[in-house]
Scaffold this active site. Structure first.
Site, short mmCIF file in Angstrom:
data_model
loop_
_atom_site.label_atom_id
_atom_site.label_comp_id
_atom_site.label_asym_id
_atom_site.label_seq_id
_atom_site.Cartn_x
_atom_site.Cartn_y
_atom_site.Cartn_z
NE ARG A 183 17.82 -28.94 -1.97
CZ ARG A 183 16.70 -28.56 -2.57
NH1 ARG A 183 15.65 -29.34 -2.57
NH2 ARG A 183 16.63 -27.40 -3.18
CG ASP A 252 14.97 -34.83 -3.81
OD1 ASP A 252 14.35 -35.90 -3.62
OD2 ASP A 252 14.68 -34.03 -4.72
#
Length: 488
Positions: A183, A252
């Site tokens: 991510r 995230d």
């Protein structure tokens, strides 16, 4: 096709230094049972679907035993949540079982979600509930069928173990599949903790395995940023085009591969409202439908800031980020033009597209039904407009818009039959509306999993006419209201 013991594992992420993860076992799930398994996803790793009925399948994908040849771990990352720096995060309830080499040599990481606490758990017990697991499972596959880049879902395993969210629910583990679960937040973590050697290692890993073409660029890390920017711009344009709202676009939750990642409080638009907020935890509307492109751009700035120690050229980074609006607009114009059945680009198209959304917003017309029915219009027979026209409260406003739309079609000598076929191929009839997934959840909570199967079959071919499945194309029942939050 292979049995579980014959799968070929590779475990590239596990080859990174220990600073990237913690090796640990998933927490055992007592008395697990299979809720659903996905033969289409299994085929990606060449897993024989007959394995679904074996005790070994249930043991592995409940987290009770490791994947043969795999290396179970949880990764660390950080991120901005609702625009605020949250510091260290990580796989707080997820375990990467390993990477399996599937069809055509492609690697697929298998990750359990809801498989217990890890060192990165902040709140809660590391478990997921049946409700959220079904939501992720169904939407992963629905988005794939719509042609939108996404993680996939292999199976759901449930148990009667109680888990408390807003109320007491039962536990479940969903197995997710992706070429990578890296991510934006992974890069942020190593930048903001001043681990720049690890940051470089991570960037090199991503380039070598997922973006090898940028290795020969004059500035490989800048070229990586540009590639991620372009994929992200296209992804968000695709979301907008089907009325999809992610609900929690934290850094995230942004994939470095430009995939739709982490399905929580998502929603597909019913009655169109450009300011719709699908996540009732989002009290300030940061992730409202119309703000998704802006937030994606913001998140790319966060990624760029994390890569800056490697790129060391602020002006070059700014130049790449400034390309986002043009890339997004190009992708968006292409998508909206196709949705309206326009073959060519002409002056005034952007204004027509904007007017279309304004009309939908003012009348709260059903987003999916509008574009699907629009393809049935015939230039020489206005009476066919009725299914579209009836979606609008202000019929006069629709008529005025339709006159402009018909005039635009005539400008390019549009053929009704060809236009209808083209529009049916880009405007889905079936999307995963919240009331549909809620019905599947409620039945599953009674140990009836048939509606999960029914929905998957319909959503596999969302652009096709399915006369036997008309009820799945209908808008939500009058008065129904389903709220979803970050716990979803």
């Amino acid at each position: 096709m292979k049995s579980l013991s014959q799968l070929v594992t590779h475990n590239r992420f596990a080859s990174l230094p220990p600073v990237f993860y913690t090796r640990l076992s998933a927490k055992a799930l007592p008395e697990p049972y299979l809720v659903h398994a996905n033969a289409e996803a299994a085929a990606l790793i060449e897993l024989d679907a007959t394995e679904f009925s074996t005790p070994q399948f249930l043991d592995i994908f409940s987290g009770n035993v490791p994947l043969p040849g795999g290396e179970t771990l949880a990764s660390v990352y950080s991120g901005h949540q609702f625009g605020v720096w949250a510091g260290q995060l990580g796989d707080g309830r997820a375990h990467l079982l390993g990477e399996v080499i599937g069809a055509e040599g492609l690697g697929w990481e298998l990750q359990l979600k809801g498989s217990g606490q890890t060192p990165y758990s902040r709140m809660g017990d590391g478990r997921a509930v049946l409700r959220s697991s079904i939501r992720e499972y169904l939407c992963s596959e629905a988005m794939h069928a719509l042609g939108i880049p996404t993680t996939r879902a292999l199976c759901i395993v449930g148990a009667d173990l109680p888990v408390f969210r807003e109320t007491t629910e039962t536990a479940a583990v969903v197995t997710r599949m992706s070429p990578s679960f890296i991510r934006f937040g992974h890069f942020e973590h190593f930048c903001y903790t001043d681990q720049h050697d690890a940051l470089r290692t991570l960037a090199d890993f991503v380039i070598d395995h997922y973006y090898p073409a940028v290795r020969d660029a004059a500035q490989p890390y800048l070229a990586l940023l540009r590639e991620v920017m372009q994929r992200t711009a296209r992804l968000i344009a695709q979301w907008q085009g089907v009325g999809f709202m992610h609900g929690v676009m934290n850094t995230d939750n942004m994939s470095i591969l430009g995939l739709t990642l982490d399905y929580g409080p998502y929603g597909f638009m019913d009655a169109f409202d450009g300011a719709h907020i699908c996540n009732h935890s989002d009290t300030h509307g940061r992730y409202a439908y119309y703000r998704q492109p802006e937030i994606a751009h913001w998140n790319l700035y966060a990624l760029a800031q994390a890569l800056l120690p490697l790129i060391e050229d602020t002006e070059a980074v700014k130049a790449v980020l400034n390309e986002f609006p043009a890339h997004f607009s190009e992708a968006q114009d292409e998508i909206w033009r196709a949705k309206l059945g326009l073959r060519s680009a002409q002056d005034g198209d952007t204004a027509l597209m904007e007017e279309t959304l304004q009309l939908l917003h003012a009348n709260h017309a059903d987003f999916t039904l509008f574009f699907r029915h629009l393809g049935q219009l015939k230039l020489a027979d206005p009476s066919v407009d009725a299914p579209v026209r009836d979606l609008f409260i202000d019929r006069a406003a629709f008529d005025a818009w339709a006159e402009k739309y018909h005039a635009r079609l005539r400008q390019e000598d549009s053929c009704d039959a060809a236009r209808q076929a083209a529009m049916s191929a880009v405007n889905p009839k079936y999307v995963l509306r919240n009331h549909l997934v809620q019905a599947a959840i409620e039945r599953a909570q009674q140990k009836d999993f048939s509606e999960i199967d029914n929905l998957l079959k319909v959503l596999r071919t969302p652009y096709d006419e399915q006369p036997e499945s008309e009820r799945y194309a209908a808008p939500p029942p009058e008065g129904s209201h389903i709220e979803v939050s970050c716990s979803s």
